[in-house]
Structure formats: structure tokens, C-alpha cells
Design a protein around this motif. Structure first.
Motif, PDB file in Angstrom:
ATOM      1  N   HIS A 131      13.289 -18.615 -17.194  1.00 42.91           N
ATOM      2  CA  HIS A 131      14.339 -19.260 -17.985  1.00 42.91           C
ATOM      3  C   HIS A 131      15.065 -20.367 -17.233  1.00 42.91           C
ATOM      4  O   HIS A 131      15.911 -21.057 -17.799  1.00 42.91           O
ATOM      5  CB  HIS A 131      15.361 -18.201 -18.445  1.00 42.91           C
ATOM      6  CG  HIS A 131      14.784 -17.161 -19.343  1.00 42.91           C
ATOM      7  ND1 HIS A 131      14.993 -17.141 -20.704  1.00 42.91           N
ATOM      8  CD2 HIS A 131      13.969 -16.108 -19.082  1.00 42.91           C
ATOM      9  CE1 HIS A 131      14.366 -16.111 -21.244  1.00 42.91           C
ATOM     10  NE2 HIS A 131      13.734 -15.472 -20.268  1.00 42.91           N
ATOM     11  N   LYS A 132      14.752 -20.509 -15.954  1.00 41.98           N
ATOM     12  CA  LYS A 132      15.365 -21.548 -15.125  1.00 41.98           C
ATOM     13  C   LYS A 132      14.247 -22.248 -14.350  1.00 41.98           C
ATOM     14  O   LYS A 132      14.047 -22.015 -13.168  1.00 41.98           O
ATOM     15  CB  LYS A 132      16.380 -20.934 -14.147  1.00 41.98           C
ATOM     16  CG  LYS A 132      17.505 -20.139 -14.798  1.00 41.98           C
ATOM     17  CD  LYS A 132      18.508 -21.047 -15.481  1.00 41.98           C
ATOM     18  CE  LYS A 132      19.782 -20.312 -15.897  1.00 41.98           C
ATOM     19  NZ  LYS A 132      19.572 -19.221 -16.848  1.00 41.98           N
ATOM     20  N   VAL A 133      13.516 -23.091 -15.034  1.00 44.87           N
ATOM     21  CA  VAL A 133      12.353 -23.735 -14.422  1.00 44.87           C
ATOM     22  C   VAL A 133      12.787 -24.673 -13.299  1.00 44.87           C
ATOM     23  O   VAL A 133      13.577 -25.592 -13.505  1.00 44.87           O
ATOM     24  CB  VAL A 133      11.536 -24.509 -15.476  1.00 44.87           C
ATOM     25  CG1 VAL A 133      10.408 -25.296 -14.816  1.00 44.87           C
ATOM     26  CG2 VAL A 133      10.972 -23.550 -16.520  1.00 44.87           C
ATOM     27  N   ASP A 134      12.254 -24.419 -12.117  1.00 41.51           N
ATOM     28  CA  ASP A 134      12.470 -25.317 -10.981  1.00 41.51           C
ATOM     29  C   ASP A 134      11.199 -25.341 -10.149  1.00 41.51           C
ATOM     30  O   ASP A 134      10.164 -24.805 -10.569  1.00 41.51           O
ATOM     31  CB  ASP A 134      13.717 -24.919 -10.169  1.00 41.51           C
ATOM     32  CG  ASP A 134      13.618 -23.546  -9.521  1.00 41.51           C
ATOM     33  OD1 ASP A 134      12.487 -23.018  -9.385  1.00 41.51           O
ATOM     34  OD2 ASP A 134      14.670 -22.996  -9.141  1.00 41.51           O
ATOM     35  N   THR A 135      11.254 -25.943  -8.982  1.00 37.20           N
ATOM     36  CA  THR A 135      10.024 -26.122  -8.209  1.00 37.20           C
ATOM     37  C   THR A 135       9.375 -24.797  -7.812  1.00 37.20           C
ATOM     38  O   THR A 135       8.165 -24.736  -7.607  1.00 37.20           O
ATOM     39  CB  THR A 135      10.291 -26.996  -6.966  1.00 37.20           C
ATOM     40  OG1 THR A 135       9.045 -27.416  -6.400  1.00 37.20           O
ATOM     41  CG2 THR A 135      11.131 -26.250  -5.924  1.00 37.20           C
ATOM     42  N   THR A 136      10.158 -23.708  -7.706  1.00 39.38           N
ATOM     43  CA  THR A 136       9.573 -22.415  -7.360  1.00 39.38           C
ATOM     44  C   THR A 136       8.760 -21.831  -8.515  1.00 39.38           C
ATOM     45  O   THR A 136       7.963 -20.918  -8.315  1.00 39.38           O
ATOM     46  CB  THR A 136      10.652 -21.396  -6.937  1.00 39.38           C
ATOM     47  OG1 THR A 136      11.475 -21.058  -8.063  1.00 39.38           O
ATOM     48  CG2 THR A 136      11.515 -21.926  -5.806  1.00 39.38           C
ATOM     49  N   THR A 137       8.960 -22.354  -9.725  1.00 40.90           N
ATOM     50  CA  THR A 137       8.213 -21.884 -10.890  1.00 40.90           C
ATOM     51  C   THR A 137       6.762 -22.363 -10.835  1.00 40.90           C
ATOM     52  O   THR A 137       5.897 -21.796 -11.505  1.00 40.90           O
ATOM     53  CB  THR A 137       8.857 -22.411 -12.198  1.00 40.90           C
ATOM     54  OG1 THR A 137      10.261 -22.153 -12.174  1.00 40.90           O
ATOM     55  CG2 THR A 137       8.249 -21.754 -13.431  1.00 40.90           C
ATOM     56  N   ALA A 138       6.498 -23.375 -10.031  1.00 36.98           N
ATOM     57  CA  ALA A 138       5.202 -24.058 -10.019  1.00 36.98           C
ATOM     58  C   ALA A 138       4.016 -23.102  -9.977  1.00 36.98           C
ATOM     59  O   ALA A 138       3.081 -23.222 -10.770  1.00 36.98           O
ATOM     60  CB  ALA A 138       5.147 -25.028  -8.844  1.00 36.98           C
ATOM     61  N   ASN A 139       4.030 -22.178  -9.052  1.00 38.21           N
ATOM     62  CA  ASN A 139       2.907 -21.247  -8.916  1.00 38.21           C
ATOM     63  C   ASN A 139       3.322 -19.806  -9.198  1.00 38.21           C
ATOM     64  O   ASN A 139       2.831 -18.870  -8.572  1.00 38.21           O
ATOM     65  CB  ASN A 139       2.275 -21.381  -7.531  1.00 38.21           C
ATOM     66  CG  ASN A 139       1.503 -22.676  -7.397  1.00 38.21           C
ATOM     67  OD1 ASN A 139       0.588 -22.938  -8.166  1.00 38.21           O
ATOM     68  ND2 ASN A 139       1.890 -23.495  -6.441  1.00 38.21           N
ATOM     69  N   ARG A 140       4.217 -19.661 -10.165  1.00 41.14           N
ATOM     70  CA  ARG A 140       4.599 -18.333 -10.648  1.00 41.14           C
ATOM     71  C   ARG A 140       3.488 -17.879 -11.612  1.00 41.14           C
ATOM     72  O   ARG A 140       3.595 -17.987 -12.824  1.00 41.14           O
ATOM     73  CB  ARG A 140       5.951 -18.405 -11.349  1.00 41.14           C
ATOM     74  CG  ARG A 140       6.354 -17.117 -12.087  1.00 41.14           C
ATOM     75  CD  ARG A 140       7.717 -17.301 -12.716  1.00 41.14           C
ATOM     76  NE  ARG A 140       7.944 -16.457 -13.857  1.00 41.14           N
ATOM     77  CZ  ARG A 140       9.075 -15.790 -14.096  1.00 41.14           C
ATOM     78  NH1 ARG A 140      10.080 -15.860 -13.251  1.00 41.14           N
ATOM     79  NH2 ARG A 140       9.201 -15.069 -15.187  1.00 41.14           N
ATOM     80  N   HIS A 141       2.400 -17.394 -11.054  1.00 45.74           N
ATOM     81  CA  HIS A 141       1.255 -16.951 -11.845  1.00 45.74           C
ATOM     82  C   HIS A 141       0.930 -15.500 -11.516  1.00 45.74           C
ATOM     83  O   HIS A 141       0.910 -15.109 -10.342  1.00 45.74           O
ATOM     84  CB  HIS A 141       0.024 -17.806 -11.559  1.00 45.74           C
ATOM     85  CG  HIS A 141       0.188 -19.246 -11.938  1.00 45.74           C
ATOM     86  ND1 HIS A 141       0.452 -19.645 -13.226  1.00 45.74           N
ATOM     87  CD2 HIS A 141       0.114 -20.389 -11.195  1.00 45.74           C
ATOM     88  CE1 HIS A 141       0.534 -20.965 -13.271  1.00 45.74           C
ATOM     89  NE2 HIS A 141       0.353 -21.435 -12.051  1.00 45.74           N
TER      90      HIS A 141
END
Length: 279
Positions: A131-141
Motif C-alpha cells: 500500500h506504500k509503493v517505494d523502491t523497496t517494493t521493486a523485488n517484493r516477489h
């Protein structure tokens, strides 16, 4: 260009880690200074599950690198693959086309398929429930998705026919590009829009993270925006109208728990909402 490819042919694992961590750190600092959205959140707490999945991605990919190496060695030795069947060209063009086609097979294609096949969408869902997209979301797989993405990259290496130096170069550019496009940074509108004609810009990719269809099913690209534009999956939406997350999994607290996210692919599929497109 030859020096760059030679470097990536024998790049040490710790160098790859440093490049990935360096990109993450760089965009983390930039988004702190010029944020697109001024989130009211504990940035470090938010990063914990995302960094966990970044770590699982590396743990899965590094041991499997030998498959990329063996496949790459075979296609080069047998002159197999798209770029090896093309007329002779300058090295810079050879490298560009190699990365361009790998971006399609290793990023755009699996991403598109994950959105169209329900079981794969449930796996990919972990990436979208931030819900808070930032650079750490990039490879949240999810770890299962890491295997899926690796499989498609392997197919790409085989079909495109690239040497291992280009494979490693592509993977490095791919990680940094996704860190950039997910970063919570505010570029001047004209700069972002111009950039989006060639590369996946932050504003362009943020549309993909809007919480409802049809925007969720758009802008699949990772490095180059050409694939979305050529294949009709490009959409625009003003950033002030973007709401992150997925409408059928709205619990932000649960979507920030590692164990919940690991179980998320195995929950019952729920049909998403489709909203009218912004004209």
C-alpha cells in the motif's frame, strides 16, 4: 562496450550484491528528498517484508545461475538465437538488442502472463498488495514467483541467444530499472513523460499499481516501454488519482506481514473490480 561485457562475464557474486544494494540505497535516499507521495509511515518497518522478499529472490537466483551459464554457452557455441541469426552488427547494437529482447522474454512476457492466469496472479499478488509503493517494493516477489521469473529468463537466454556477459548485464540493469520505476520519487511531469517514450518511468509504472482494473492490467514493462506501446498495454492515469494495493485484499496491516504474504497465493481467488477508464 567490450570492456563492460567482459566485466559482467566474470562478475563476482559480491559485486552483484553491491550493485543491487547500491541502487536500492541510492533511490531510497532520493525518494526521501523528492517524494511523489508523502506517506505517513515508518519507512524502515515498511521495508522489512519487502527486503525479506528481496533476499529470497537473491537466494533463489544465485544458485540457479549455472543454468543461465550453461544455456548461454550452448547458444553461443551453436550460433543459436535471434541475435545470432541477424546480419553482423556493431557490438553496441548487438548488446542493445540482446538486452531489449531479454527484457521482453524475461520481464514483460511473464508479467503479462501472471496477470492473465489466475493461479499465477495469486502468486504475483504479493507484489501488488503493498500500500506504500517505494523502491523497496521493486523485488517484493513471492519465492514461487522468483522461480517463475527465472524460468522465463532462461527461455529468453535460449531464444535470444545471448552470451553470459549480456545476461548478467541485463539482470543488473533490470534490477536497477525496477528500483527506479518503483521509487517514490517525483520527477518533473515533462521529464517523466518524455522518458516514458523509451524507458519505464516512475509515473508510468505507478499506474500499474493502481488498486483496480483496468489499470492494474497495464504497463507491464520493466526496462523499456516499447513493449507496452507496441502491444497495446500502455495506459496513463494522473498520479493524484492513484491508490496503491489491490481492491480484493484491502487489509494494509495483514499485507505487511511476511507470513501472511507467504500464504497469500493459496487463498481463494476473488474477482477484481473494474472501474471506468479515465479519459
Amino acid at each position: 562496450m567490450e570492456t563492460v561485457i567482459t566485466y559482467f562475464e566474470t562478475i563476482a557474486p559480491h559485486h552483484r550484491v553491491l550493485l543491487i544494494a547500491g541502487g536500492l540505497t541510492f533511490f531510497w535516499l532520493i525518494e526521501g528528498g523528492i517524494p511523489l507521495f508523502r506517506f505517513k509511515y515508518n519507512k524502515w518497518k515498511h521495508a522489512i517484508p519487502n527486503l525479506f522478499f528481496n533476499l529470497t529472490l537473491m537466494i533463489i537466483n544465485f544458485p540457479l545461475a549455472f543454468l543461465l551459464l550453461n544455456t548461454s554457452d550452448w547458444v553461443v557455441a551453436n550460433n543459436f538465437g535471434i541475435i545470432n541469426w541477424l546480419p553482423e552488427m556493431p557490438l553496441w547494437l548487438y548488446a542493445f538488442l540482446g538486452v531489449l529482447f531479454l527484457d521482453f522474454f524475461g520481464a514483460y512476457l511473464p508479467h503479462y502472463i501472471e496477470h492473465k492466469v489466475k493461479p499465477l496472479w495469486m502468486i504475483h499478488l504479493v507484489h501488488h498488495t503493498d500500500h506504500k509503493v517505494d523502491t523497496t517494493t521493486a523485488n517484493r516477489h513471492h519465492p514461487l514467483e522468483s522461480f517463475i521469473r527465472f524460468f522465463f529468463t532462461l527461455i529468453g537466454v535460449f531464444v535470444v541467444g545471448v552470451p553470459i556477459g549480456l545476461v548478467m548485464l541485463y539482470q543488473t540493469i533490470s534490477v536497477i530499472a525496477t528500483q527506479f520505476s518503483h521509487a517514490n520519487i517525483k520527477l518533473p511531469k515533462k521529464v517523466d513523460h518524455t522518458l516514458s517514450y523509451f524507458l519505464v518511468s516512475p509515473d508510468m509504472h505507478k499506474v500499474h499499481h493502481h488498486y483496480v482494473l483496468p489499470y492494474t492490467d497495464s504497463n507491464y514493462g520493466n526496462i523499456f516501454s516499447i513493449w507496452d506501446r507496441l502491444l497495446g498495454t500502455y495506459k496513463k492515469l494522473d498520479t493524484d488519482k492513484i491508490v496503491y494495493g489491490v481492491d480484493v485484499f484491502p487489509d494494509e496491516i495483514e499485507n505487511g506481514k511476511i507470513w501472511t504474504l507467504l500464504k497469500q497465493p493459496f487463498q481463494k481467488y476473488q474477482k477484481p473490480t473494474i472501474m471506468p477508464e479515465d479519459k
